[in-house]
Design an enzyme around this catalytic site. Structure first.
Site, PDB file in Angstrom:
ATOM      1  CG  ASP A 164      -2.307   0.626   0.821  1.00 42.61           C
ATOM      2  OD1 ASP A 164      -2.271   1.715   0.245  1.00 42.61           O
ATOM      3  OD2 ASP A 164      -3.369   0.061   1.109  1.00 42.61           O
ATOM      4  CD  GLU A 165      -1.259   5.277  -0.332  1.00 45.08           C
ATOM      5  OE1 GLU A 165      -0.375   5.630  -1.123  1.00 45.08           O
ATOM      6  OE2 GLU A 165      -2.471   5.226  -0.640  1.00 45.08           O
TER       7      GLU A 165
END
Ligand SMILES: *[C@@H]1O[C@H](CO)[C@@H](O)[C@H](O)[C@H]1NC(C)=O
Ligand SMILES: *[C@@H]1O[C@H](CO)[C@@H](O)[C@H](O)[C@H]1NC(C)=O
Length: 494
Positions: free
Chosen positions: A214-215
């Site tokens: 994810d980020e």
């Protein structure tokens, strides 16, 4: 018209030398000024091997840090479990020295450690080996986040390891004048495992590795004047701005020297409806090896539902000096600039961006987007529907370098993830800006970023900067590379 389009574009093309932080960042007093009193958790009910070190941390904070300005809350080396989360609110001129490793055992939501309203604060491990093991495989997406720094000012977070959070790892929430560096963040190969999410102003994040899905290091609303550099997204989701909603105010952001190995994208700005703006942003010197997407602006990002509003207005966004390849150019456009039809992007500048694909297929996709490069329309105007064009391999494209330690795949979601050691290099050819604390790198006070030195020993390494207005580092490239001028502000060893 008195100006030529090329001249105009050159003038608005931003430079890596431009200041984006508006002042110094980090603690305002020397580290020694926080050692007048040592608040050792072992004196507040804690013990090495404790089954719950939380109450001792909270007690050391309440009964020692808050009562003694200039103190250090000290968690000595050793292993601790933690089942009670702590909120460390309202202290100034203090440090949290986490030399031990804390392992999550409870599944209560929230955050294991919240630091709130801190001023002149430093959180670090002096042995560069302390941190938090979240063991998220035991309670995936159903447990705490590891660290949240809320509305704090003049702080640093460094030399720490954050592993396998059940949820996000590190959040900097509406804080300012922060410096975050020399971190290793290792999550599982799954969504909801964000590395660093940052909002606020004047934050310098550098020399960080993130593995997850994810980020990597992502900017959230509201944000201004952040500098993010030398980030190694090692089988991570990739960095982003977003996702954005209503009332977006994001400006004056620079990302530079970002190294992506695998993962979702080299960079994405993502929204779906909403309003407000993102403006005056530079993405310089990116490398990408085998990402799914590369340069990706998506104003119709389908992973969130549409938010009310005409769309977030993107203006004056420069992508310069990129080199990378995506996995499948047939399925995805390496250059994708899809803007909201009711809020077309303007001044999107794509300069010396060389992107290709493992399967040798190149595509540009543009929608309601104006600027220069790829399939962008020049000038400004109304919305237009998506245009997709093919391109052939850019002549200046070269396969980006690998770093020893690149991960071939992410970490499993259902088994423990080991604690890594913190790297000393986060971008090929560029040593970390500050040495690890264990190697003598503990800071003594406020920092200001300098121009990146191009490499050690008086020569600049492959891909490092070697010239340009305002640059003061080495101008000779390591053999066999030569210093190539990209523009007035930036030359690079290629
Ligand atoms: C575009 O953004 C850059 C980088 O923040 C800034 O230096 C420049 O002044 C901006 N240009 C305009 C026309 O606003
Ligand atoms: C990136 O991968 C290498 C190789 O496994 C590892 O040494 C390094 O710690 C990884 N980075 C992170 C943040 O896990």
């Amino acid at each position: 018209m008195m100006w030529l389009p090329a001249t105009f574009l050159f003038l608005i093309g931003a430079t890596p030398a431009l200041a984006q932080l508006t002042g110094s960042v980090g603690p305002t007093t020397a580290a020694s000024a926080k050692r007048n009193t040592i608040c050792n958790v072992l004196s507040y009910g804690g013990s090495v091997g404790s089954s719950d070190i939380g109450p001792a941390i909270q007690s050391a904070f309440n009964n020692c840090v808050l009562k003694n300005k200039g103190s250090t809350l000290y968690v000595p080396a050793g292993n601790y479990n933690m089942a009670t989360w702590v909120t460390l609110n309202g202290a100034s001129q203090w440090a949290l020295q986490l030399d031990g490793v804390i392992t999550r055992t409870a599944t209560t939501g929230g955050h294991m450690i919240i630091v709130q309203n801190a001023n002149d604060f430093e959180m670090y491990s002096s042995n560069s080996a302390g941190g938090i093991q979240g063991n998220g495989y035991q309670c995936r997406n159903a447990g705490p986040r590891l660290l949240r720094v809320i509305t704090s000012t003049s702080f640093s977070v460094h030399d720490l390891i954050f592993v396998d959070s059940p949820e996000f790892h590190v959040i900097l929430d509406n804080s300012q004048k922060g410096e975050v560096y020399n971190l290793a963040i290792r999550g599982a190969d799954i969504g909801g495992s964000d590395g660093i999410d940052v909002s606020g102003s004047n934050i310098w994040i550098h020399d960080v590795e993130v593995t997850n899905r994810d980020e990597c290091v992502t900017i959230k609303n509201p944000s201004s004047n952040h500098l993010i550099e030398r980030i190694w997204c090692n089988q991570s989701g990739g960095s982003a701005i977003g996702s954005l909603g209503t009332g977006t105010t994001i400006e004056n952001i620079v990302y530079r020297d970002i190294y992506n190995v695998g993962g979702n994208q080299m960079f994405m700005i993502k929204s779906n409806g909403g309003d407000g703006y993102v403006r005056n942003v530079v993405f310089d010197n990116f490398l990408g090896l085998g990402t799914a997407y590369a340069l990706d602006i998506d104003g119709y990002w389908s992973s969130i539902s549409t938010i009310a509003g005409n769309g977030v207005q993107l203006t004056n966004i420069t992508f310069s000096n990129w080199d990378g390849y995506i996995v499948d150019g047939s399925r995805r456009a390496a250059y994708q600039v899809l803007c909201a039809d009711n809020a077309p992007c303007t001044q999107i500048n794509i300069e010396n961006v060389q992107l290709w694909a493992s399967n040798n297929v190149g595509k540009y996709a543009c929608r309601s987007a104006y600027g220069s490069g790829a399939c962008l329309k020049s000038g400004s105007g109304g919305g237009y529907s998506q245009v997709t064009e093919s391109y052939t391999k850019p002549a200046a494209y070269s396969s980006p370098p690998t770093l020893s330690g690149n991960l071939a795949s992410g970490f499993a979601t259902n088994s423990p993830i080991p604690l890594p050691t913190i790297s000393t290099t986060f971008f090929p050819g560029m040593p970390a800006i500050s040495p690890l604390a264990k190697n003598g790198g503990s800071p003594t006070g406020p920092s200001s970023p300098t121009q990146p030195a191009g490499g050690s020993g008086g020569t600049a390494a492959h891909y490092a900067q070697c010239g340009g207005q305002g640059y003061t580092g080495p101008t000779t490239c390591a053999s066999p590379y030569t210093c190539v001028v990209s523009n007035q502000y930036y030359s690079q060893c290629l």
